[in-house]
Each structure stands twice: as structure tokens, then as C-alpha cells.
Design a protein around this motif. Structure first.
Motif, mmCIF file in Angstrom:
data_model
loop_
_atom_site.group_PDB
_atom_site.id
_atom_site.type_symbol
_atom_site.label_atom_id
_atom_site.label_comp_id
_atom_site.label_asym_id
_atom_site.label_seq_id
_atom_site.Cartn_x
_atom_site.Cartn_y
_atom_site.Cartn_z
ATOM 1 N N ILE A 82 0.835 -1.202 0.000
ATOM 2 C CA ILE A 82 0.000 0.000 0.000
ATOM 3 C C ILE A 82 0.870 1.252 0.000
ATOM 4 C CG2 ILE A 82 -1.584 1.368 1.428
ATOM 5 C CD1 ILE A 82 -2.858 -1.318 2.257
ATOM 6 N N LEU A 83 1.901 1.264 0.824
ATOM 7 C CA LEU A 83 2.803 2.416 0.867
ATOM 8 C C LEU A 83 3.492 2.623 -0.474
ATOM 9 C CD1 LEU A 83 4.441 1.887 4.381
ATOM 10 C CD2 LEU A 83 2.833 3.687 3.739
ATOM 11 N N ALA A 84 3.819 1.517 -1.150
ATOM 12 C CA ALA A 84 4.462 1.616 -2.461
ATOM 13 C C ALA A 84 3.474 2.057 -3.533
ATOM 14 C CB ALA A 84 5.079 0.264 -2.836
ATOM 15 N N ALA A 85 2.210 1.640 -3.409
ATOM 16 C CA ALA A 85 1.204 1.970 -4.423
ATOM 17 C C ALA A 85 0.757 3.424 -4.337
ATOM 18 C CB ALA A 85 0.000 1.038 -4.275
ATOM 19 N N PHE A 86 0.736 3.962 -3.120
ATOM 20 C CA PHE A 86 0.269 5.348 -2.920
ATOM 21 C C PHE A 86 1.312 6.134 -2.123
ATOM 22 C CE2 PHE A 86 -3.425 2.406 -2.650
ATOM 23 C CZ PHE A 86 -4.030 2.716 -3.868
ATOM 24 N N PRO A 87 2.500 6.314 -2.681
ATOM 25 C CA PRO A 87 3.603 6.888 -1.904
ATOM 26 C C PRO A 87 3.410 8.334 -1.481
ATOM 27 C CG PRO A 87 4.193 6.715 -4.228
ATOM 28 C CD PRO A 87 2.899 5.984 -4.061
ATOM 29 N N ARG A 88 2.683 9.123 -2.287
ATOM 30 C CA ARG A 88 2.490 10.540 -1.947
ATOM 31 C C ARG A 88 1.290 10.768 -1.039
ATOM 32 N NH1 ARG A 88 2.446 13.528 -7.653
ATOM 33 N NH2 ARG A 88 1.083 11.747 -8.085
ATOM 34 N N GLU A 89 0.347 9.835 -1.087
ATOM 35 C CA GLU A 89 -0.898 10.044 -0.340
ATOM 36 C C GLU A 89 -0.951 9.326 1.004
ATOM 37 O OE1 GLU A 89 -2.008 10.046 -4.792
ATOM 38 O OE2 GLU A 89 -0.835 8.767 -3.456
ATOM 39 N N THR A 90 0.008 8.465 1.293
ATOM 40 C CA THR A 90 -0.141 7.566 2.444
ATOM 41 C C THR A 90 1.016 7.646 3.427
ATOM 42 O OG1 THR A 90 -1.279 6.016 0.976
ATOM 43 C CG2 THR A 90 -0.587 5.173 3.109
ATOM 44 N N ARG A 91 0.655 7.661 4.690
ATOM 45 C CA ARG A 91 1.648 7.455 5.744
ATOM 46 C C ARG A 91 1.103 6.404 6.701
ATOM 47 N NH1 ARG A 91 1.396 12.150 10.418
ATOM 48 N NH2 ARG A 91 -0.880 12.238 10.618
ATOM 49 N N LEU A 92 2.011 5.602 7.248
ATOM 50 C CA LEU A 92 1.673 4.594 8.245
ATOM 51 C C LEU A 92 2.189 5.064 9.596
ATOM 52 C CD1 LEU A 92 0.782 1.672 9.110
ATOM 53 C CD2 LEU A 92 3.151 0.996 8.623
ATOM 54 N N VAL A 93 1.304 5.148 10.563
ATOM 55 C CA VAL A 93 1.675 5.501 11.930
ATOM 56 C C VAL A 93 1.545 4.242 12.779
ATOM 57 C CG1 VAL A 93 1.117 6.896 13.953
ATOM 58 C CG2 VAL A 93 0.919 7.880 11.658
ATOM 59 N N ILE A 94 2.610 3.882 13.446
ATOM 60 C CA ILE A 94 2.616 2.665 14.258
ATOM 61 C C ILE A 94 2.418 3.003 15.722
ATOM 62 C CG2 ILE A 94 4.076 0.769 15.090
ATOM 63 C CD1 ILE A 94 5.260 0.579 12.308
ATOM 64 N N ARG A 95 1.455 2.334 16.336
ATOM 65 C CA ARG A 95 1.217 2.442 17.769
ATOM 66 C C ARG A 95 1.493 1.075 18.383
ATOM 67 N NH1 ARG A 95 -1.648 6.687 19.408
ATOM 68 N NH2 ARG A 95 -0.403 6.282 21.268
ATOM 69 N N TYR A 96 2.306 1.069 19.401
ATOM 70 C CA TYR A 96 2.729 -0.196 19.998
ATOM 71 C C TYR A 96 1.641 -0.793 20.887
ATOM 72 C CZ TYR A 96 7.398 1.152 18.427
ATOM 73 O OH TYR A 96 8.479 1.512 17.670
ATOM 74 N N THR A 97 1.449 -2.099 20.726
ATOM 75 C CA THR A 97 0.399 -2.821 21.443
ATOM 76 C C THR A 97 1.011 -4.103 22.009
ATOM 77 O OG1 THR A 97 -1.100 -1.982 19.725
ATOM 78 C CG2 THR A 97 -1.984 -3.640 21.222
#
Length: 222
Positions: A82-97
Motif C-alpha cells: 500500500i505504501l508503495a502503491a500510494f507513496p504521496r498520499e499515504t503514511r503509516l503511523v505505528i502504535r505499539y500494542t
């Protein structure tokens, strides 16, 4: 009416009623999750959270993530696609669980120490690729996680100093408080621009992300 036909129609009616009940329950659960997410929107993203992708992207995927979770590992290739397909529109935020308790906590500390050295993503990949080795039962299996981090360039002495400072404990405490406030009960749990993912199918994450990206692209340029 034929007895078999009566039995068949009765069974069919029972199945339809059951399917309808399941659908209504799932819809109610999703609506409740969406409402709770909107009420806790401020707890979704913090400046301390690791970010992959364009930091100013208009579409944010928030993943409540446990490095020791097998399902998180299984979802990860789809997230990268997903990050590769939409590189300008997408960010992934990681929350630790840290649902796997001490094992997860130790892995989070390694990830954060690696992030302080600019090596978060390579260590994340190494830990997920070698997950079975360091999550196995037995004494000092976390040493294998440290070995994986070292293999991709982490300075272990500096990393241990970073952990000893206590900064990771503060970050982790905030993430744990937020996951409780939001109502996260399993990993991975995803939200795309605040909308909860309603399925455990990785393709559903792609479809939700694509929908949000297309909505953004339709907006008039400023």
C-alpha cells in the motif's frame, strides 16, 4: 406440503435469520468502533509515533502493532504494498500494542533504540522475518532479537544506553493508555483516516486505503 420440503424451508429460514443477525451484529460493532475512534481521535497519532511513508500525507493508516504478533507479520507485506502503491498520499503511523507482554516490550525497546539510530525500518523487517526465533519459548530468546538488530547495523551499546534513559518506557506507557481508551483488543488493528478496518482480510485494508486516496484525489487543488 412434502415433509422434506418443510424441513428444508425451515432450515433455510433459520439460516437466513442467523445470517441477518450476524450482519446486524457486525454492523453495530463497526459503528460502535467508528464512534469510539472518532471520540478518541486525539489519541490516534502522537508526535512520538513511528511513521513510515510521507510524513505529510493526506491519508493516515494507524496500525496498533505488536512485533511479536504473527498476524502483524502476515499483514506487513500488504502494508508495504500500500505504501508503495500510494507513496504521496499515504503514511503509516505505528502504535505499539504489547499484548505478548515482556517479549513484546523488549522488542519495542529494540525498535525504538534502532529508531534513535535511524534504523527503524531495517530492524522492523529483521524482527518480523526472524520472529519465530526470538518469540520461541526458552531462556534469553530476546538475545536473538538483539542479534538481528545488530546484523542490520544497530550499535547495541548505544541502543542499551537509549533504553536505560527511560524514554521508551514513557512512550510505551502512552501507547498502552491510548489503546485502552480506543478499545483495541487485538493486533493488528487498523484505522484509515479514523475509519476502523472491518475485516481481517489484508485486501480489505487495500480497498479502504484506495477509497480514501481516491476521495483525496477528487478534492480541488489549492
Amino acid at each position: 406440503m412434502n415433509r422434506r420440503l418443510i424441513v428444508f424451508l425451515s432450515a433455510l429460514a433459520a439460516f437466513v435469520a442467523f445470517a441477518a443477525a450476524v450482519f446486524l451484529y457486525q454492523r453495530h460493532t463497526l459503528q460502535a468502533a467508528a464512534l469510539q475512534a472518532s471520540e478518541q481521535a486525539g489519541a490516534m497519532v502522537w508526535p512520538h509515533s513511528p511513521v513510515m511513508g510521507a510524513v505529510d500525507a493526506p491519508v493516515t493508516i494507524v496500525e496498533f502493532f505488536d512485533p511479536a504478533c504473527e498476524a502483524c507479520k502476515a499483514f506487513h507485506p500488504q502494508v508495504k504494498q500500500i505504501l508503495a502503491a500510494f507513496p504521496r498520499e499515504t503514511r503509516l503511523v505505528i502504535r505499539y500494542t504489547p499484548f505478548h507482554r515482556e517479549t513484546s516490550v523488549e522488542a519495542v525497546k529494540i525498535l525504538e533504540a534502532a529508531r534513535a539510530q535511524g534504523k527503524f525500518e531495517p530492524v522492523l523487517e529483521a524482527l518480523l522475518d526472524g520472529q519465530r526465533a526470538w518469540t520461541a519459548q526458552g531462556a534469553k530468546t530476546i538475545d536473538r532479537a538483539w542479534a538481528l538488530a545488530q546484523s542490520v547495523g544497530v550499535d547495541v551499546a548505544r541502543a542499551r544506553q537509549h533504553i536505560a534513559s527511560g524514554s521508551v518506557d514513557v512512550l510505551l506507557a502512552q501507547d498502552v493508555a491510548d489503546l485502552k481508551a480506543i478499545g483495541v483488543r487485538a493486533t493488528p488493528t487498523f484505522f484509515v483516516n479514523g475509519k476502523p478496518l472491518s475485516s481481517t482480510d489484508p485486501e480489505a485494508l487495500h480497498d479502504l486505503e484506495k477509497s480514501e486516496v481516491e476521495s483525496v484525489r477528487k478534492l480541488p487543488s489549492r
